[in-house]
Design a protein around this motif. Structure first.
Motif: not given
Length: 428
Positions: A38-43, A193-204
């Motif tokens: 889910e984090v990979r798909a929807r950040g 997951a956020a640190m590994a794949y990144g989100t709109e806010t957190i760069r991997p």
């Protein structure tokens, strides 16, 4: 507490059960896999939903991050006693880390080629600092400080917040002192997951460090390959191996210190002295009644604490290696005989006067250590894990000529004639 003696009919079964392997349950693996997907798909959207579901905190993409001003301001809110303790711990950890850094080197091989290694810090790392039932300010020091000592320019920290969306100011002060450059108040598998794949806010990031619960550890395992991983440190544990010279009061205190972490924490005691076993059991009950964290202590004492009477200290050392404890306390008048037998402990504390809590908070080596039997495969966290190694090779005409017949031999047997020719063309 479970008390087992080597004369009991269940002894062999108990001894065999100590040979652990760190492995998450099918249920934990399934939950974590879903979170990562889910984090990979929807950040951000997925991270915020899981944070509300698991931690009860309603955050936004803007409030997820802790500003540098808030980090700086936490220094004045933490209290003078804690600040002085943080500074003392940071000095020891930073000094120990600096002495452990890998150094560049160069030399020549037998054919005269120049060879060597150079070490660079990772550009961007992620450190996970657990929250849960207590703000682990010590973990902030024991992970982020090493990244800073290694020269990592971007140090990202994820730590869960309370239901009100705040993080303990003492923890923030520790992160500021240790050198965190970005802090996000999210936890659990969604933070990994956020640190590994990144989100709109957190760069991997390039590598993830730090301990956590079973979901965090499993998320690190599943993210391996996308990012590098330090080790798999889960719920805290201690194993104490002692002969008749052990102090029962001190041993019981160390057992309770680990048990108060609660949840899946474990504490064990192995001795070859029956009288000491009985004294430790009585001391655990006596001291426990005076402690405050009864809600955390009682379940661990019922399910996670064991006392074993072994036929000898040598057999006790064998059981220690099978168990591969995060922390081992060794108390014996035969230290020079028994210590060399220990092969799998994350950290070893020697003698009656070496409490594990000093290692947790102050001594210098990082307290981030392998748990759940992972010590058979992983060491504890060290500063060189924040460094990337690159090998350097330079040949001249003479060294390539001396290397050519050896390379040709390898190339011939492996059927790689282009490899051989790439050296021969230079030698000619």
């Amino acid at each position: 507490m479970k008390i087992i003696r080597h004369t009991d009919p269940t002894w062999q079964e108990t001894a065999a059960a100590l040979n652990r392997r760190a492995e998450a349950s099918d249920a934990v693996q399934e939950v974590v896999s879903g979170v990562i997907k889910e984090v990979r798909a929807r950040g951000n959207a997925a991270v915020l939903e899981f944070t509300e579901r698991f931690d009860g905190a309603q955050l936004t993409a803007e409030s997820m991050a802790i500003s540098q001003d808030e980090l700086a301001g936490s220094w004045n809110l933490a209290g003078p006693d804690l600040l002085q303790s943080l500074i003392a711990s940071h000095r020891n950890v930073f000094s120990f880390a600096q002495k452990s850094l890998r150094q560049n080197w160069s030399g020549t091989n037998e054919q005269g080629a120049q060879v060597g290694e150079v070490y660079h810090p990772f550009e961007r790392v992620g450190c996970y600092v657990p929250g849960g039932s207590a703000p682990l300010v010590s973990t902030a020091i024991m992970t982020v400080t090493l990244a800073s000592a290694a020269g990592v320019p971007e140090i990202v920290v994820c730590t869960p917040c309370g239901k009100d969306g705040t993080v303990n100011p003492g923890l923030l002060a520790a992160l500021k002192l240790a050198g965190a450059t970005e802090v996000y108040k999210i936890g659990g598998a969604q933070a990994i997951a956020a640190m590994a794949y990144g989100t709109e806010t957190i760069r991997p990031v390039a590598k993830i460090f730090g301990p956590g619960n079973s979901f965090v550890v499993e998320a690190k395992r599943q993210a391996f390959g996308v990012v590098s991983i330090d080790l798999l440190p889960g719920p805290s544990e201690v194993l104490i191996l002692a002969d008749r010279t052990g102090n029962a009061s001190f041993i019981a205190a160390d057992i309770l210190a680990q048990a108060e972490h609660g949840k899946d924490s474990q504490a064990g005691f192995i001795t070859d002295d029956a009288a000491l076993l009985d004294k430790v059991a009585a001391e655990v009950d006596r001291q426990c009644a005076k402690l405050s964290r009864q809600a955390q202590l009682r379940p661990v004492l019922e399910k996670g604490v064991f006392l074993l009477l072994a036929p000898s200290l040598e057999e006790g050392a064998r059981l220690v290696n099978a168990y591969a404890p995060e922390h081992l306390t060794l108390i014996t008048e035969r230290e020079s005989d028994i210590l060399p037998l220990i092969r799998t402990a994350g950290a070893i504390f020697l003698g009656n006067d070496s409490p594990v809590a000093v290692g947790d908070f102050l001594a210098g080596p990082s307290h981030t250590l392998p748990t759940g039997g992972a010590g058979k495969s992983f060491p504890g966290l060290t500063v060189d894990m924040f460094q990337r190694r690159t090998s350097i090779i330079r040949l001249d005409k003479a060294s390539v000529t001396l290397s050519e017949p050896i390379v040709r031999s390898f190339a011939t047997v492996e059927g790689l004639d282009a490899h051989g020719e790439s050296v021969a063309i230079r030698a000619r």
